[in-house]
Design an enzyme around this catalytic site. Structure first.
Site, PDB file in Angstrom:
ATOM      1  N   ILE A  94       0.908  -1.146   0.000  1.00 36.23           N
ATOM      2  CA  ILE A  94       0.000   0.000   0.000  1.00 36.23           C
ATOM      3  C   ILE A  94       0.949   1.197   0.000  1.00 36.23           C
ATOM      4  O   ILE A  94       1.522   1.544   1.024  1.00 36.23           O
ATOM      5  CB  ILE A  94      -0.939   0.009   1.223  1.00 36.23           C
ATOM      6  CG1 ILE A  94      -1.833  -1.226   1.216  1.00 36.23           C
ATOM      7  CG2 ILE A  94      -1.776   1.293   1.241  1.00 36.23           C
ATOM      8  CD1 ILE A  94      -2.751  -1.349   2.429  1.00 36.23           C
ATOM      9  N   PRO A  95       1.156   1.801  -1.168  1.00 33.73           N
ATOM     10  CA  PRO A  95       2.289   2.707  -1.360  1.00 33.73           C
ATOM     11  C   PRO A  95       2.096   4.119  -0.805  1.00 33.73           C
ATOM     12  O   PRO A  95       2.085   5.105  -1.545  1.00 33.73           O
ATOM     13  CB  PRO A  95       2.438   2.722  -2.882  1.00 33.73           C
ATOM     14  CG  PRO A  95       1.042   2.530  -3.377  1.00 33.73           C
ATOM     15  CD  PRO A  95       0.402   1.591  -2.398  1.00 33.73           C
ATOM     16  N   CYS A  96       2.035   4.228   0.495  1.00 31.65           N
ATOM     17  CA  CYS A  96       1.902   5.539   1.125  1.00 31.65           C
ATOM     18  C   CYS A  96       3.133   6.405   0.877  1.00 31.65           C
ATOM     19  O   CYS A  96       3.055   7.630   0.969  1.00 31.65           O
ATOM     20  CB  CYS A  96       1.604   5.401   2.609  1.00 31.65           C
ATOM     21  SG  CYS A  96       2.845   4.487   3.527  1.00 31.65           S
ATOM     22  N   HIS A  97       4.257   5.789   0.505  1.00 33.99           N
ATOM     23  CA  HIS A  97       5.469   6.552   0.211  1.00 33.99           C
ATOM     24  C   HIS A  97       5.306   7.398  -1.054  1.00 33.99           C
ATOM     25  O   HIS A  97       6.061   8.329  -1.277  1.00 33.99           O
ATOM     26  CB  HIS A  97       6.679   5.620   0.075  1.00 33.99           C
ATOM     27  CG  HIS A  97       6.572   4.628  -1.032  1.00 33.99           C
ATOM     28  ND1 HIS A  97       5.874   3.445  -0.905  1.00 33.99           N
ATOM     29  CD2 HIS A  97       7.048   4.653  -2.307  1.00 33.99           C
ATOM     30  CE1 HIS A  97       5.943   2.769  -2.045  1.00 33.99           C
ATOM     31  NE2 HIS A  97       6.650   3.488  -2.914  1.00 33.99           N
ATOM     32  N   ARG A  98       4.303   7.117  -1.872  1.00 31.58           N
ATOM     33  CA  ARG A  98       4.081   7.871  -3.112  1.00 31.58           C
ATOM     34  C   ARG A  98       3.294   9.158  -2.903  1.00 31.58           C
ATOM     35  O   ARG A  98       3.029   9.878  -3.854  1.00 31.58           O
ATOM     36  CB  ARG A  98       3.370   6.991  -4.131  1.00 31.58           C
ATOM     37  CG  ARG A  98       4.194   5.798  -4.563  1.00 31.58           C
ATOM     38  CD  ARG A  98       3.489   4.925  -5.577  1.00 31.58           C
ATOM     39  NE  ARG A  98       4.266   3.712  -5.778  1.00 31.58           N
ATOM     40  CZ  ARG A  98       3.755   2.539  -6.124  1.00 31.58           C
ATOM     41  NH1 ARG A  98       2.453   2.426  -6.350  1.00 31.58           N
ATOM     42  NH2 ARG A  98       4.528   1.490  -6.273  1.00 31.58           N
TER      43      ARG A  98
END
Length: 174
Positions: free
Chosen positions: A123-127
């Site tokens: 779940i790419p919260c870093h994006r």
């Protein structure tokens, strides 16, 4: 439930998979992460997660094929569902995600949900960046967020320092 710890270029990660094989948690292990003592270590379902995460780090995987079951409120789960739609190598702002979940006024709540994401990378919260493109919070730290963004942009990320120390502040002479 099963749990597994595996190495990545950014340090060890822990995966927790439920009895149905769905990923509940994936996080960098920085001393504060705990695994359930009743979990079965290194179960086959955790090895699948570890393999896909390693393929991501090797540059051979851009999308994950894992069942996800993160624990969270309905709003958090809506935000996390919107996050998985942000493509590899792309960026979104907190306002973009608020719009995507139909709550354009809830930018801060989106930030809080982003910060509560229990499944790093997948779940790419870093994006998610600030509206002005600035790097903002990341649970594993901004250097790791920058590394992940550079990795996805096709740049060769710089190695992270293993330890950071700060010299004592000097007081000006009076």
């Amino acid at each position: 439930m099963s749990a597994g710890i595996f190495e990545t270029p950014l340090g060890p990660m822990v995966a927790v998979v439920d009895g149905e094989g769905a990923l509940e948690r994936l996080s960098f292990l920085h001393g504060r992460e705990r695994t359930d003592p009743s979990a079965v270590p290194d179960a086959p379902s955790c090895r699948v997660v570890a393999r896909q995460v390693q393929e991501y780090f090797d540059g051979r995987r851009r999308a994950f094929e894992l069942a996800l079951d993160p624990e969270g409120t309905p709003f958090q789960r809506d935000v996390w569902s919107a996050l998985v739609k942000v493509p590899y190598g792309e960026r979104a702002s907190y306002s973009d995600i608020a719009e995507a979940v139909g709550r354009p006024e809830a930018v801060r709540a989106v930030g809080a949900a982003n910060g509560a994401n229990p499944i790093a990378i997948v779940i790419p919260c870093h994006r998610v960046l600030g509206r002005d493109g600035s790097l903002t919070g990341y649970g594993a730290g901004l250097p790791i967020k920058r590394w992940l963004l550079d990795h996805e942009a096709g740049m060769r990320p710089l190695p992270l320092p293993l330890a950071v120390s700060f010299a004592p502040r000097r007081r000006p002479a009076s």
